[in-house]
Design a protein around this motif. Sequence first.
Motif, PDB file in Angstrom:
ATOM      1  N   ILE A  89      15.965  14.791  -1.820  1.00 12.74           N
ATOM      2  CA  ILE A  89      14.799  14.650  -2.676  1.00 12.74           C
ATOM      3  C   ILE A  89      14.266  13.225  -2.518  1.00 12.74           C
ATOM      4  O   ILE A  89      15.012  12.256  -2.669  1.00 12.74           O
ATOM      5  N   ARG A  90      12.981  13.121  -2.218  1.00 10.21           N
ATOM      6  CA  ARG A  90      12.344  11.809  -2.145  1.00 10.21           C
ATOM      7  C   ARG A  90      11.724  11.504  -3.505  1.00 10.21           C
ATOM      8  O   ARG A  90      10.919  12.271  -4.025  1.00 10.21           O
ATOM      9  N   ARG A  91      12.098  10.368  -4.094  1.00 10.75           N
ATOM     10  CA  ARG A  91      11.545  10.016  -5.398  1.00 10.75           C
ATOM     11  C   ARG A  91      10.262   9.210  -5.239  1.00 10.75           C
ATOM     12  O   ARG A  91       9.896   8.811  -4.133  1.00 10.75           O
ATOM     13  N   GLU A  92       9.602   8.956  -6.362  1.00 11.58           N
ATOM     14  CA  GLU A  92       8.346   8.218  -6.360  1.00 11.58           C
ATOM     15  C   GLU A  92       8.546   6.709  -6.451  1.00 11.58           C
ATOM     16  O   GLU A  92       7.578   5.960  -6.407  1.00 11.58           O
ATOM     17  N   THR A  93       9.775   6.268  -6.603  1.00  9.34           N
ATOM     18  CA  THR A  93      10.054   4.840  -6.672  1.00  9.34           C
ATOM     19  C   THR A  93      10.731   4.386  -5.379  1.00  9.34           C
ATOM     20  O   THR A  93      11.253   5.197  -4.620  1.00  9.34           O
ATOM     21  N   GLY A  94      10.728   3.086  -5.140  1.00  5.65           N
ATOM     22  CA  GLY A  94      11.348   2.545  -3.943  1.00  5.65           C
ATOM     23  C   GLY A  94      12.858   2.484  -4.076  1.00  5.65           C
ATOM     24  O   GLY A  94      13.465   3.221  -4.838  1.00  5.65           O
ATOM     25  N   GLY A  95      13.468   1.561  -3.332  1.00  6.69           N
ATOM     26  CA  GLY A  95      14.914   1.432  -3.377  1.00  6.69           C
ATOM     27  C   GLY A  95      15.611   2.252  -2.313  1.00  6.69           C
ATOM     28  O   GLY A  95      14.970   2.803  -1.412  1.00  6.69           O
ATOM     29  N   GLY A  96      16.932   2.349  -2.435  1.00  8.67           N
ATOM     30  CA  GLY A  96      17.741   2.989  -1.416  1.00  8.67           C
ATOM     31  C   GLY A  96      18.172   4.397  -1.758  1.00  8.67           C
ATOM     32  O   GLY A  96      17.831   4.946  -2.817  1.00  8.67           O
TER      33      GLY A  96
END
Length: 343
Positions: free
Chosen positions: A71-78
Amino acid sequence: MYLIESKRNGEWIYDPGTVMALQEYVKDHIFLDEDVLFPYMMHPAVQIGKFQNAYEEINQPYMDEHDIKIIRRETGGGAIYLDDRNMSFCFLFDGSNDIYGNYARLYEPAIRALEKLGVHNLEYHGRNDLIVDGKKISGAAMTLQQGRVYAGYSLLLDPNYEAMASVLNPNHKKIGAHGIQSVRSRVGSIRSHVAPAYQDMTMWEFTDYMICQLLDITDVREAKRYELTPEDWAGVDQIAAAKYNNWDWNYGRFHQFGYHLTKRFPIGTIRIDLSVEHAKIAAIQITGDFFGTKDIKEVEEALMRVRLRKEDLFSALEPLDLAYYFGDLTKEDFVSFILSEKA
């Protein structure tokens, strides 16, 4: 602060795409007079940051074998591994305060709550991590949208070290003691640090405790709740189908990247050089010291413009007998090789 649980008709939702869609729907369509807390857990999944290339972060064959979603989220990060052994907490804050980018402040209530359970030596570390005795027990992310801060973090009560060692490290071909020990040396367990009186706390007891601490209430039944309407759920389902359960959103966002693979099989060494555009094979070259009676270009041509997805690769190769091109090599082994980690 309002509590919005990932529940539908009174039952918790574990589908990763629906969980993420619920949060996005509320973020974009529900505006309340106070901040919002979303506790959630999901079936095993890898959640990657908005700007990450999925193929560089995951071990796809392992995920396929163990039915782990991405799942790709809407926030950055790892990238992080999530499952039903750990709870995550997301928030919607009024953007007029100073919490955006302030991960230390975001973690403050969680730190106070964990300290009450006997967890000591907690500290905010690096850019967005929470550690205890030098081991990571949480990672956070946040973004600013429509004047509100959308933020969240996971809390690792009972980490699945084996899954973490395999799914988040594409350079491990097998689950090995070295990989698991490496994860154990970096990732901590909240349960191993709580006081003896709380060692038998279940995941749901831990969740209720954290909700009460974060909302400053004594019983979870006291929480001020917002219940999604049937119209709200229709919007959630639409987002889940169009985005979070959509292969193109999770895998196909990157315009172009390339990588190469090399592996020694019983029939010889195979090397594949790939150029990928929007998660489809744009160029491919197969070389090696294997023996074949047919031109390998036929395999290359069959794979052109095919999505890097297991079922699509199998479908493209279905008319071909790989024995004529490589010798004794099954389609299963070949497809797994294409989707495996970079050499």
